[in-house]
Each structure stands twice: as C-alpha cells, then as structure tokens.
Design a protein around this motif. Sequence first.
Motif, PDB file in Angstrom:
ATOM      1  N   MET A   1       0.841  -1.208   0.000  1.00 30.49           N
ATOM      2  CA  MET A   1       0.000   0.000   0.000  1.00 30.49           C
ATOM      3  C   MET A   1       0.877   1.261   0.000  1.00 30.49           C
ATOM      4  O   MET A   1       1.929   1.280   0.632  1.00 30.49           O
ATOM      5  N   ALA A   2       0.409   2.281  -0.713  1.00 36.35           N
ATOM      6  CA  ALA A   2       1.226   3.507  -0.828  1.00 36.35           C
ATOM      7  C   ALA A   2       1.334   4.201   0.536  1.00 36.35           C
ATOM      8  O   ALA A   2       0.455   4.063   1.398  1.00 36.35           O
ATOM      9  N   LEU A   3       2.403   4.923   0.686  1.00 31.19           N
ATOM     10  CA  LEU A   3       2.659   5.646   1.937  1.00 31.19           C
ATOM     11  C   LEU A   3       1.543   6.667   2.200  1.00 31.19           C
ATOM     12  O   LEU A   3       1.093   7.346   1.289  1.00 31.19           O
ATOM     13  N   CYS A   4       1.092   6.740   3.481  1.00 33.00           N
ATOM     14  CA  CYS A   4       0.074   7.739   3.810  1.00 33.00           C
ATOM     15  C   CYS A   4       0.402   8.367   5.166  1.00 33.00           C
ATOM     16  O   CYS A   4       1.344   7.948   5.843  1.00 33.00           O
ATOM     17  N   GLU A   5      -0.406   9.358   5.573  1.00 31.96           N
ATOM     18  CA  GLU A   5      -0.131  10.081   6.819  1.00 31.96           C
ATOM     19  C   GLU A   5      -0.024   9.141   8.015  1.00 31.96           C
ATOM     20  O   GLU A   5       0.778   9.347   8.918  1.00 31.96           O
ATOM     21  N   ASN A   6      -0.870   8.096   8.016  1.00 30.93           N
ATOM     22  CA  ASN A   6      -0.834   7.156   9.138  1.00 30.93           C
ATOM     23  C   ASN A   6       0.549   6.545   9.342  1.00 30.93           C
ATOM     24  O   ASN A   6       0.935   6.220  10.468  1.00 30.93           O
ATOM     25  N   ASP A   7       1.272   6.388   8.242  1.00 25.16           N
ATOM     26  CA  ASP A   7       2.623   5.821   8.361  1.00 25.16           C
ATOM     27  C   ASP A   7       3.551   6.753   9.131  1.00 25.16           C
ATOM     28  O   ASP A   7       4.434   6.303   9.856  1.00 25.16           O
ATOM     29  N   ILE A   8       3.336   8.062   8.950  1.00 29.76           N
ATOM     30  CA  ILE A   8       4.174   9.022   9.688  1.00 29.76           C
ATOM     31  C   ILE A   8       3.858   8.900  11.193  1.00 29.76           C
ATOM     32  O   ILE A   8       4.761   8.892  12.026  1.00 29.76           O
ATOM     33  N   TYR A   9       2.549   8.747  11.513  1.00 30.82           N
ATOM     34  CA  TYR A   9       2.194   8.578  12.929  1.00 30.82           C
ATOM     35  C   TYR A   9       2.722   7.248  13.468  1.00 30.82           C
ATOM     36  O   TYR A   9       3.140   7.158  14.620  1.00 30.82           O
ATOM     37  N   THR A  10       2.698   6.233  12.640  1.00 36.35           N
ATOM     38  CA  THR A  10       3.275   4.950  13.077  1.00 36.35           C
ATOM     39  C   THR A  10       4.753   5.147  13.401  1.00 36.35           C
ATOM     40  O   THR A  10       5.252   4.663  14.421  1.00 36.35           O
ATOM     41  N   LEU A  11       5.450   5.897  12.538  1.00 38.74           N
ATOM     42  CA  LEU A  11       6.881   6.137  12.775  1.00 38.74           C
ATOM     43  C   LEU A  11       7.077   6.915  14.080  1.00 38.74           C
ATOM     44  O   LEU A  11       7.947   6.572  14.883  1.00 38.74           O
ATOM     45  N   SER A  12       6.245   7.936  14.330  1.00 40.52           N
ATOM     46  CA  SER A  12       6.476   8.702  15.556  1.00 40.52           C
ATOM     47  C   SER A  12       6.031   7.938  16.801  1.00 40.52           C
ATOM     48  O   SER A  12       6.600   8.118  17.869  1.00 40.52           O
ATOM     49  N   ASN A  13       5.036   7.047  16.657  1.00 42.48           N
ATOM     50  CA  ASN A  13       4.593   6.287  17.837  1.00 42.48           C
ATOM     51  C   ASN A  13       5.486   5.097  18.134  1.00 42.48           C
ATOM     52  O   ASN A  13       5.732   4.777  19.300  1.00 42.48           O
ATOM     53  N   SER A  14       5.971   4.431  17.082  1.00 41.24           N
ATOM     54  CA  SER A  14       6.708   3.180  17.322  1.00 41.24           C
ATOM     55  C   SER A  14       8.207   3.327  17.074  1.00 41.24           C
ATOM     56  O   SER A  14       8.988   2.468  17.431  1.00 41.24           O
ATOM     57  N   GLY A  15       8.603   4.414  16.408  1.00 37.00           N
ATOM     58  CA  GLY A  15      10.026   4.616  16.124  1.00 37.00           C
ATOM     59  C   GLY A  15      10.542   3.779  14.975  1.00 37.00           C
ATOM     60  O   GLY A  15      11.761   3.646  14.799  1.00 37.00           O
ATOM     61  N   ASP A  16       9.641   3.191  14.193  1.00 37.27           N
ATOM     62  CA  ASP A  16      10.149   2.368  13.086  1.00 37.27           C
ATOM     63  C   ASP A  16       9.119   2.234  11.972  1.00 37.27           C
ATOM     64  O   ASP A  16       7.919   2.458  12.188  1.00 37.27           O
ATOM     65  N   LEU A  17       9.617   1.871  10.814  1.00 42.85           N
ATOM     66  CA  LEU A  17       8.790   1.533   9.652  1.00 42.85           C
ATOM     67  C   LEU A  17       9.525   0.449   8.881  1.00 42.85           C
ATOM     68  O   LEU A  17      10.758   0.385   8.935  1.00 42.85           O
ATOM     69  N   PRO A  18       8.799  -0.378   8.132  1.00 50.94           N
ATOM     70  CA  PRO A  18       9.501  -1.339   7.281  1.00 50.94           C
ATOM     71  C   PRO A  18      10.282  -0.637   6.166  1.00 50.94           C
ATOM     72  O   PRO A  18       9.978   0.514   5.831  1.00 50.94           O
ATOM     73  N   ASP A  19      11.240  -1.354   5.601  1.00 49.24           N
ATOM     74  CA  ASP A  19      12.130  -0.760   4.586  1.00 49.24           C
ATOM     75  C   ASP A  19      11.379  -0.123   3.416  1.00 49.24           C
ATOM     76  O   ASP A  19      11.740   0.957   2.955  1.00 49.24           O
ATOM     77  N   ASP A  20      10.327  -0.810   2.942  1.00 50.14           N
ATOM     78  CA  ASP A  20       9.650  -0.268   1.744  1.00 50.14           C
ATOM     79  C   ASP A  20       8.989   1.080   2.053  1.00 50.14           C
ATOM     80  O   ASP A  20       8.979   1.990   1.228  1.00 50.14           O
ATOM     81  N   LYS A  21       8.472   1.232   3.268  1.00 49.80           N
ATOM     82  CA  LYS A  21       7.851   2.514   3.657  1.00 49.80           C
ATOM     83  C   LYS A  21       8.921   3.586   3.842  1.00 49.80           C
ATOM     84  O   LYS A  21       8.736   4.744   3.453  1.00 49.80           O
ATOM     85  N   LEU A  22      10.031   3.192   4.461  1.00 44.44           N
ATOM     86  CA  LEU A  22      11.126   4.167   4.632  1.00 44.44           C
ATOM     87  C   LEU A  22      11.609   4.641   3.266  1.00 44.44           C
ATOM     88  O   LEU A  22      11.880   5.819   3.062  1.00 44.44           O
ATOM     89  N   TYR A  23      11.671   3.704   2.339  1.00 47.08           N
ATOM     90  CA  TYR A  23      12.130   4.043   0.985  1.00 47.08           C
ATOM     91  C   TYR A  23      11.247   5.144   0.398  1.00 47.08           C
ATOM     92  O   TYR A  23      11.725   6.154  -0.114  1.00 47.08           O
ATOM     93  N   GLU A  24       9.939   4.932   0.526  1.00 48.34           N
ATOM     94  CA  GLU A  24       9.007   5.932  -0.028  1.00 48.34           C
ATOM     95  C   GLU A  24       9.124   7.259   0.697  1.00 48.34           C
ATOM     96  O   GLU A  24       9.111   8.324   0.079  1.00 48.34           O
ATOM     97  N   LEU A  25       9.234   7.186   2.008  1.00 55.04           N
ATOM     98  CA  LEU A  25       9.301   8.410   2.815  1.00 55.04           C
ATOM     99  C   LEU A  25      10.547   9.234   2.469  1.00 55.04           C
ATOM    100  O   LEU A  25      10.491  10.463   2.367  1.00 55.04           O
TER     101      LEU A  25
END
Length: 346
Positions: A1-25
Amino acid sequence: MALCENDIYTLSNSGDLPDDKLYELISTDRFDSLLYSEADRIRRERYGDAVYIRGLIEFTNYCKNNCLYCGIRRDNKAAERYRLDKEQILSCCKEGYRLGFRTFVLQGGEDPYFTDERICDIVSAIRKEFADCAITLSIGEKSKESYRAFFLAGANRYLLRHETADNEHYQKLHPLEMSLERRKQCLFDLKEIGYQVGSGFMVGSPYQTTENLIADLRFLQKLSPDMIGIGPYITHKETPFADKQSGGLELTLRMVAILRLMFPYALIPATTALGTIAPNGRERGLKAGANVVMPNLSPVGVRKLYELYENKICTGEEAAQCVGCLDARVRNAGYRIVTDIGNVKR
Ligand code: SAM
Ligand code: FES
C-alpha cells in the motif's frame, strides 16, 4: 500500500517503519511538513525547547588518510596545514567556558604528530581545569587501547561518523586501505569502553542511493548511539570528487526528521554543513528535530584552513560573535540555548 499520513504517525509512535515505507518516505517531499511537525513534537516531549551547545576546536588539519570527499585529505597538496598546541587549545576552552560552553569537542584529521601521549596530556589538562565539562574527541580510528587511554585521561564522548553503512558505497568513498568493518569495530569498542558515542553519515555523498540511507538507519539502530551527526556532502575542488554534486537541503532535513522519530532520545546537531548549503539551514535543522549546535571555538586565524568543503561558514568570526549569532538564530527558530553539559536523555 502507498505511503500515507498514518505511516508518519506509526513512525512517531513506534520509532520504526519497514524498509519499503522508509524508501518511499525518503524519496518523497509529500509528507515533509507533517514529518517536521511530528519530529518537533517528539523533540519537545524529550528535550523541551533546549538547544545544547558544543564548542568545536579544530586543532589540526594534518591527516594521514585520503578519504575521497574530504578537503584535508593527505593528497591535497594545496591545503595549508596547521596544528594548535596545548596552550592554544586550553585558551580556546577558557574562552568557551566564559561564554557558557560545558562541552568541548576536539576535532582533527588523523595526525600522527598527536601521539596517544600528547592527546592524553591535552585531555588531562582540560579535565583538570574544567572538571564540570564534557570532553569530546573526534580524531578518527584508533586502537581500543588508545581509546581506553584517552578515556582514562578524562575524555567521555567520541564522535566518529560511520559515513555509510554499505560496504560497496564505503569503498567508493574511501581508498582501499580503509574499511567499513574497521570503522564499525571502532564504534563498538568506544561503546564498550564507556564513551557516549556519536556516529552519522553524509547526505547526498557521491554514489549514495536511497537503499544506502536505509542501511545507515538500520546500522544506527544496531549501534544505538547517543549522538547522530548528519550533514550534506559538500564538494571540494581539490579532491577526486571535484566534479560531483553536493547533497541537498531538503533531503538532509528529511533525514534529520526521520532520525528524530526513530531515535527520540538522540542528540542531533544542526550542522555547520547544513548552514553552509542554505543561509537558514541550521534553523531549519532545529525545526526538523535537531537539538544541538556546535559553534566554532578555534582561533580565527586557522578557521579557514580547516576546509573540509568549500564556502564553510563562520570562518571569520570570533567565538563570542559565533555564540551571539547562533543565540539569535536559535531564538528566532523558537528554541533556547542552554548552558548545560547536555547529556543524552535515554
Ligand atoms: N578525522 C576524524 C574522523 O575521520 O572522524 C574527524 C574529522 S573528519 C574531517 C569529520 C567529518 O567531516 C567526517 O566524518 C565527514 O563526515 C565530514 N566531511 C568530510 N568531508 C566532507 C565534505 N566534503 N562534505 C561534508 N562533510 C564532510
Ligand atoms: Fe558562527 Fe554565525 S554561528 S558566525
């Protein structure tokens, strides 16, 4: 799934994202404003509006290494070389202390003149005179015994950027005699000895890919350093990379914000290199999550000579002018310089 705002909140809440999301970000500017505001929120949660200052003393530009990107590499015959002696270094510290610094960073090329004995002598003299200050060394790769000797002499922090965590990329930036394995080993040795350790990398260095930047983040997760210094690569005409492009402001700021969200506790400087590629680069770095600035305490006469890259800022100012200027910049950005040893808040 394409990167969305929720992914940014996931990053700030959990301190991490999978590689494919980081790539997009890393590759898009679409989420920059949310990314910066989240980074600022997390930074304020941990550190409030405090900005720590570190007094940088560039005490030698002799270097036995030949990193392809660096203006003080040994093969740059155009560089005018200098060294500060112990008395000059101590007088920089004295002026720094008067101006409110409680951390001194001794940085230099890998200069064989500064034997372990000489470094220990300088460190213990600073330790004796400035008992309430942190002493940070940034003098490159040494043996574990040397690092231990500096520590016993009174040094408590060490900055050694890993530069890039990808082996192939590392080899493109360095001569054959240098190795990423050795650099990483140094970082783990420093941690084991008990130093507060800083690492980091250049953004936009020649041949760098988005995958390389993800590898940098993953390596930092393994190392868990107290400090993370990043800045744009800036080209220097007396190096083999003279025709390479410098790194960009936006990508550097995005990486600062991602670092803040992945390492909420970290001390992250708004670097001189960031201030060099844009007039308000350091202020923008602070707003993207940085919480440290490192004004130059070196004597004005040598500042231009410590030329890692071209057009480096703050080379004509006295220490007091640098502090005044940075104080105004930090306040304008909405933060406050504090006189504090500035330890990490894990
Ligand atoms: N010799 C020590 C070391 O290797 O860690 C400290 C001095 S070294 C010059 C400090 C840092 O400057 C390096 O870690 C590198 O990231 C940065 N640097 C060198 N050349 C640069 C350039 N052209 N643009 C941006 N940063 C550069
Ligand atoms: Fe040095 Fe502004 S920080 S002159």
